[in-house]
Write an enzyme that holds these catalytic residues in place. Structure first.
Site, PDB file in Angstrom:
ATOM      1  N   THR A   1      62.778  39.885  50.213  1.00  0.00           N
ATOM      2  CA  THR A   1      62.643  41.098  50.143  1.00  0.00           C
ATOM      3  C   THR A   1      61.854  41.596  51.478  1.00  0.00           C
ATOM      4  O   THR A   1      61.182  40.931  52.199  1.00  0.00           O
ATOM      5  CB  THR A   1      61.603  41.349  48.916  1.00  0.00           C
TER       6      THR A   1
ATOM      7  N   SER B   1      59.893  36.711  47.585  1.00  0.00           N
ATOM      8  CA  SER B   1      59.216  37.815  48.288  1.00  0.00           C
ATOM      9  C   SER B   1      58.813  37.642  49.697  1.00  0.00           C
ATOM     10  O   SER B   1      58.806  36.248  50.208  1.00  0.00           O
ATOM     11  CB  SER B   1      58.008  37.837  47.455  1.00  0.00           C
ATOM     12  N   ASP B   2      58.715  38.482  50.560  1.00  0.00           N
ATOM     13  CA  ASP B   2      58.151  38.015  51.878  1.00  0.00           C
ATOM     14  C   ASP B   2      56.806  37.568  51.434  1.00  0.00           C
ATOM     15  O   ASP B   2      56.243  37.882  50.517  1.00  0.00           O
ATOM     16  CB  ASP B   2      58.191  39.290  52.663  1.00  0.00           C
ATOM     17  N   ASP B   3      55.906  37.338  52.371  1.00  0.00           N
ATOM     18  CA  ASP B   3      54.640  36.797  52.506  1.00  0.00           C
ATOM     19  C   ASP B   3      53.676  37.662  51.757  1.00  0.00           C
ATOM     20  O   ASP B   3      53.481  38.797  52.221  1.00  0.00           O
ATOM     21  CB  ASP B   3      54.021  36.450  53.684  1.00  0.00           C
ATOM     22  N   LEU B   4      53.008  37.448  50.684  1.00  0.00           N
ATOM     23  CA  LEU B   4      52.108  38.316  50.007  1.00  0.00           C
ATOM     24  C   LEU B   4      50.767  38.452  50.778  1.00  0.00           C
ATOM     25  O   LEU B   4      50.007  39.203  50.241  1.00  0.00           O
ATOM     26  CB  LEU B   4      51.847  37.644  48.668  1.00  0.00           C
TER      27      LEU B   4
END
Length: 323
Positions: free
Chosen positions: A238, A275-278
């Protein structure tokens, strides 16, 4: 030319994905398997080792800070696999795009950005095959590439020549060639950053970008590469970007309208969604890691990247368990 037709790629069979199976696992292991984490150092930290052994991580992502040599990369990846022999195979991931984003040290290939070679589809396919061969030899099974963003904004600080081209059709052809070459080695590809990070003028590592184009424009430019290639992709990632025409005010990674209704129902993606890095400020400056983890999973993400902090990984895990 080889790879120019996306139909030459096989549709992805989700039964082959390296994802944890929920049957027989406790709640903590099920939640932990949603997290793919990074760490500091050139050896596997003891806390990460124990988490992998308990099934409380879905895998790891390595960066330059972890792998000063190919020997270290091979040793680390063997350690990770040894921790997981009795459970599901972990993701062992890296960002090896070429250009500004590549992690492997010499003597691994040093590649130009994909935009420089994207017009030569046969070369792109051979390059991806070479990259995949190196990654597989070192124990990696997932490469967070190719980029499907369209280089449509000269002021974009984060994409630029990471994209294959400024034209969606050329991005589709280049990315399809890359996916074909990588797939031939058995290493999983990941198409990113859905639904398109190419026309932002801000870096989502630092702030939350907004894209204000209407839906017809998004369909024509940003979404076109994803519409063509998502049904064939084993994994996707994402973007931490708000798309006002798709879900006003809600970052894509937290949006069920984008991650489920658009990605899976409309565009027929059947793989694993990261997800991309949170830890990126686009999300972390606006909500806790627990809240972001819960929201991203609820939106439709299958796996959460938390690329550096052990503490944040544990906070996300506790939040998921409580939820």
């Amino acid at each position: 030319m080889a790879g120019s037709d996306p139909s030459t790629l096989r549709p992805f069979d989700p039964s082959t994905a390296l994802r944890a199976q929920g049957s027989g696992l406790g709640v903590r292991a099920i939640c932990g398997a949603l997290i793919v984490g990074g760490f500091h150092g050139e050896t596997l930290p003891e806390e990460m080792r124990q988490a992998l052994q308990r099934g409380e991580r879905g895998g790891v992502i390595l960066f330059r800070r972890n792998i000063p040599s190919v020997e270290v990369a091979l040793s680390l990846n063997r350690e990770v696999l040894a921790c997981c022999q009795s459970g599901a195979a972990p993701f062992i991931a890296v960002d090896e795009e070429g250009g500004r984003v590549q992690r492997l040290p010499a003597p691994a290939l040093k590649l130009p950005p994909m935009q420089r070679i994207g017009h030569d589809l046969a070369l792109v396919e051979r390059v991806a095959q070479a990259v995949g061969t190196e990654l597989k030899a070192l124990g990696f099974n997932l490469n967070f590439a190719p980029v499907l963003d369209v280089d449509s904004n000269p002021a974009n600080p984060i994409i630029g020549d990471r994209a294959f081209a400024k034209d969606p059709a050329a991005v589709i052809a280049g990315a399809a060639a890359y996916m074909k070459g990588l797939a031939s080695t058995g290493v999983l590809s990941c198409v990113k950053h859905f639904p398109g990070h190419g026309d932002t003028n801000q870096d989502s590592h630092l702030t939350l970008p907004h894209v204000t184009h209407d839906r017809p424009r998004l369909d024509q430019i940003e979404l076109a590469p994803f519409a063509a290639l998502l049904p064939l992709a084993p994994t996707a990632m994402t973007a931490h970007v708000v798309y006002e025409a798709l879900d006003p005010g809600v970052p894509a990674s937290r949006s069920p309208k984008i991650c489920t209704q658009l990605l899976r129902d409309q565009l027929k993606f059947n793989g694993v969604l990261f997800s991309d890095d949170l830890e990126m400020k686009a999300l972390s400056a606006h909500a806790s890691v627990e809240d972001n983890a819960i929201a991203c999973i609820a939106a439709g993400c299958d796996a959460l990247l938390i690329c550096e902090s052990w503490g944040l990984q544990q906070q996300a895990l506790e939040g998921l368990v409580k939820e």
